[in-house]
Scaffold this motif. Sequence first.
Motif, short mmCIF file in Angstrom:
data_model
loop_
_atom_site.label_atom_id
_atom_site.label_comp_id
_atom_site.label_asym_id
_atom_site.label_seq_id
_atom_site.Cartn_x
_atom_site.Cartn_y
_atom_site.Cartn_z
N GLN A 14 54.81 26.04 6.88
CA GLN A 14 54.01 24.86 6.64
C GLN A 14 53.61 24.74 5.18
O GLN A 14 53.60 23.66 4.61
N ALA A 15 53.28 25.87 4.56
CA ALA A 15 52.86 25.85 3.17
C ALA A 15 53.99 25.42 2.25
O ALA A 15 53.75 24.86 1.20
N ALA A 16 55.23 25.69 2.65
CA ALA A 16 56.38 25.39 1.79
C ALA A 16 57.21 24.23 2.33
O ALA A 16 58.40 24.16 2.09
N TYR A 57 71.13 22.04 -1.73
CA TYR A 57 70.47 23.20 -1.15
C TYR A 57 68.99 23.14 -1.48
O TYR A 57 68.56 22.31 -2.27
N ASP A 58 68.20 24.00 -0.83
CA ASP A 58 66.76 24.05 -1.03
C ASP A 58 66.37 25.37 -1.69
O ASP A 58 67.04 26.38 -1.49
N PRO A 59 65.27 25.35 -2.43
CA PRO A 59 64.78 26.60 -3.01
C PRO A 59 64.30 27.55 -1.92
O PRO A 59 63.99 27.12 -0.80
N ARG A 60 64.22 28.83 -2.27
CA ARG A 60 63.77 29.85 -1.32
C ARG A 60 62.63 30.67 -1.91
O ARG A 60 62.43 30.67 -3.12
N GLY A 61 61.96 31.38 -1.04
CA GLY A 61 60.94 32.34 -1.44
C GLY A 61 59.79 31.72 -2.22
O GLY A 61 59.35 30.61 -1.93
N VAL A 65 57.75 27.86 -2.44
CA VAL A 65 56.31 27.64 -2.27
C VAL A 65 55.74 26.90 -3.48
O VAL A 65 54.98 25.94 -3.33
N GLN A 66 56.11 27.32 -4.67
CA GLN A 66 55.61 26.68 -5.89
C GLN A 66 56.11 25.25 -6.02
O GLN A 66 55.35 24.34 -6.39
#
Length: 87
Positions: A14-16, A57-61, A65-66
């Motif tokens: 949810q946060a990301a 594609y999507d960012p990870r980790g 979140v940032q």
Amino acid sequence: MSKIHALLEVQPSQAARLPEPPERERLRKVQGLTQAQVAEALGVTRGAVSAWEAGRYDPRGDVRVQYAELLRLIAERHPAPDGEGAT
């Protein structure tokens, strides 16, 4: 035990949560930011930001979140027309 409970209170999914790729681009542009500026702030390449906005594609980790937080803050200032955008 309080640290364990704290971990359970924040759900990373949810946060990301990220808006759809076209909304990512809209938010960046409406804030007057370039892909290079976003990339520098997140410590990634401009090409990575371009790929995220194109939906390749999507960012990870932590970067995800940032990036999600950046987009969320921009969306608060510049809501999508007709309530479209975030998923």
